[in-house]
Design an enzyme around this catalytic site. Sequence first.
Site: not given
Length: 269
Positions: A2-3, A90, A109, A150
């Site tokens: 999930p972002e 879960h 997980r 960078k």
Amino acid sequence: MPELPEVETSRRGIEPHLVGATIQFVEVRNGRLRWPVSDEIYRLSDVPVLSVQRRAKYLLLELPTGWIIIHLGMSGSLRVLPQDVPPEKHDHVDVILSNGKCLRYTDPRRFGAWLWATELEGHPVLAHLGPEPLTEDFNAEYLYQKSRSKKIAVKPWLMDNKLVVGVGNIYASESLFAAGIHPDRVAHSLSPDEAKRLTQSIKAVLAHSIEQGGTTLRDFLQTDGKPGYFAQELQVYGRAGELCRQCGTAIKSGKHGQRTTFWCPRCQH
């Protein structure tokens, strides 16, 4: 994983059910997550939820005595359910509420986190985060100045949470496509105009994804059990070998570290 838009979708989904309700108690069936569930969370009893906020990909439940910090990890999700719905394998944490509902945390997980903080400022998981991408603190001048020294490729650079939070793998690829910038470009090669286009693209892509309810990922469900719909509109991510919707060129893919990147060789320079 999930972002930011998925986490913001979760925040908006659970907020109406939590704010103003009282946490009667918390049932932890498995506290062995990425870090052990904080002891303070086990002991919560009869405390109201004042607000549900987000910082980067952390959800923040504000209580009178402190904050519950939740991270969904790679496979975690939150749902608001009636208290009598039996837990499954879960389902690791239930927050039992005074309104007859429970906030249920599911994480196959177990890479997520449930942490406690008396105050947020200085907390280790939050202390080094960059600005939120949809705020005025993240702007073209900021991005351009940060890029000057960078020598890293622009795609993984954008994914550094110290630079800006929430631009994960999917949204970095989509934003670079929208800005017409090749993901292999060295960050310090960005011009001021390109930094402006990229900043605008990041904001637009994330805002649109939040509006659509997040990206459909295998392990992500909204609080109503329905997946997000933004995946149908992805321009490059996951489309290697398919034709670019703008120019008809085949989308390419490659690796930056352990993450797959997608781009159009004609539209992005």
